[in-house]
Design an enzyme around this catalytic site. Structure first.
Site, PDB file in Angstrom:
ATOM      1  CB  SER A  57      -0.910   0.017   1.230  1.00  0.00           C
ATOM      2  OG  SER A  57      -1.644  -1.180   1.322  1.00  0.00           O
TER       3      SER A  57
HETATM    4  N1  SAH Z   1      -0.927  -4.737   4.082  1.00  0.00           N
HETATM    5  C1  SAH Z   1      -0.320  -5.008   2.804  1.00  0.00           C
HETATM    6  C2  SAH Z   1      -1.192  -4.488   1.667  1.00  0.00           C
HETATM    7  C3  SAH Z   1      -1.498  -5.566   0.671  1.00  0.00           C
HETATM    8  S1  SAH Z   1      -2.765  -5.199  -0.499  1.00  0.00           S
HETATM    9  C4  SAH Z   1       1.094  -4.460   2.750  1.00  0.00           C
HETATM   10  O1  SAH Z   1       1.513  -3.784   3.701  1.00  0.00           O
HETATM   11  O2  SAH Z   1       1.814  -4.765   1.801  1.00  0.00           O
HETATM   12  C5  SAH Z   1      -4.105  -6.185   0.107  1.00  0.00           C
HETATM   13  C6  SAH Z   1      -3.889  -7.669   0.234  1.00  0.00           C
HETATM   14  O3  SAH Z   1      -5.144  -8.237   0.608  1.00  0.00           O
HETATM   15  C7  SAH Z   1      -3.467  -8.394  -1.034  1.00  0.00           C
HETATM   16  O4  SAH Z   1      -2.251  -9.045  -0.799  1.00  0.00           O
HETATM   17  C8  SAH Z   1      -4.598  -9.390  -1.296  1.00  0.00           C
HETATM   18  O5  SAH Z   1      -4.157 -10.642  -1.796  1.00  0.00           O
HETATM   19  C9  SAH Z   1      -5.193  -9.546   0.102  1.00  0.00           C
HETATM   20  N2  SAH Z   1      -6.577 -10.023   0.141  1.00  0.00           N
HETATM   21  C10 SAH Z   1      -7.603  -9.701  -0.683  1.00  0.00           C
HETATM   22  N3  SAH Z   1      -8.722 -10.335  -0.301  1.00  0.00           N
HETATM   23  C11 SAH Z   1      -8.410 -11.063   0.806  1.00  0.00           C
HETATM   24  C12 SAH Z   1      -9.151 -11.948   1.652  1.00  0.00           C
HETATM   25  N4  SAH Z   1     -10.450 -12.182   1.457  1.00  0.00           N
HETATM   26  N5  SAH Z   1      -8.497 -12.537   2.683  1.00  0.00           N
HETATM   27  C13 SAH Z   1      -7.179 -12.299   2.906  1.00  0.00           C
HETATM   28  N6  SAH Z   1      -6.429 -11.480   2.128  1.00  0.00           N
HETATM   29  C14 SAH Z   1      -7.036 -10.871   1.081  1.00  0.00           C
END
Ligand code: SAH
Length: 222
Positions: A57
């Site tokens: 993010s």
């Molecule tokens: N907090 C992360 C941001 C990742 S973006 C960081 O600091 O890098 C959001 C993430 O949510 C993605 O990796 C995606 O695969 C995950 N995601 C989406 N739907 C999800 C679900 N239902 N359960 C768990 N993870 C999910």
């Protein structure tokens, strides 16, 4: 852009404010959480691809949401969407009192982070292991669909999601302690739900954000 530039910018915008989060941003280095080919861009204030159509993010969004979440030392936190593991590590740093307390003696890690893309679970775990200020046992990466939360380690003081959904899943509300707080994207807004008592929430909404979607593996009731 250097790490110092990024942090000064987030502070100048009045987004990054609290001393514990400022320390976390200095200490939990975003460079250790972006793919090696993006190392030079690690301190840019924008999302960066981590593969599988997902991103780490934008720092501004992470700072904004963590300031709303207000994690405290000793809190138990559920994160949905581990991705690179950066936000989970920032959370781990704060709830473990600046990395001084280990999570080992508890049944559950103080920070539980869920991720549905298996290779990203491995990436997040490896990145967190590589972060010298996060002790073993402080952050646990759980593979699976986070839309149902993670009942085994409930209740949580804080729940934060990194992927957007149409409304806050009931499971998250149920797994939140009374007095606790959820910060989660709902469509293009960020919602803050404070649990005043069972079934009674105070809700605030912040507009104007973009997130990747929460992908649920099963439809509710299906
Ligand atoms: N907090 C992360 C941001 C990742 S973006 C960081 O600091 O890098 C959001 C993430 O949510 C993605 O990796 C995606 O695969 C995950 N995601 C989406 N739907 C999800 C679900 N239902 N359960 C768990 N993870 C999910």
């Amino acid at each position: 852009m250097t790490k110092e530039d990024l942090i000064q910018e987030l502070r100048a915008y009045r987004v990054l404010k609290s001393p514990s989060l400022i320390r976390a941003f200095y200490t939990v280095d975003r460079r250790g959480f972006v793919p090696p080919e993006y190392a030079e861009e690690a301190y840019g204030d924008y999302p960066i691809s981590i593969g599988f159509g997902q991103t780490i993010s934008q720092p501004l969004t992470v700072a904004f949401m963590l300031e709303l979440l207000l994690p405290r030392p000793g809190d138990s936190v559920l994160e949905i969407g581990a991705g690179s593991g950066w936000q989970a590590a920032l959370l781990g740093y704060v709830v473990s009192g600046g990395g001084t307390v280990s999570g080992k003696r508890r049944q559950c890690a103080p920070v539980v982070t869920m991720e549905r893309v298996l290779p990203l679970c491995d990436m997040a775990s490896a990145n967190i292991r590589g972060c010298p200020v996060i002790r073993k046992g402080v952050v646990e990466v759980v593979a699976g669909d986070g839309s149902r939360g993670h009942a085994r380690c409930a209740p949580y003081d804080r729940i934060i999601a990194a992927a957007t959904t149409g409304s806050i899943p009931v499971a998250w509300k149920e797994q939140l302690r009374v007095g606790g707080r959820i910060v989660a994207p709902v469509e293009d807004t960020i919602e803050v739900h404070d649990k005043l008592s069972t079934g009674d929430y105070n809700i605030r909404v912040y507009h104007g954000f973009r997130f990747v979607p929460l992908v649920t593996d099963e439809r509710e009731g299906g």
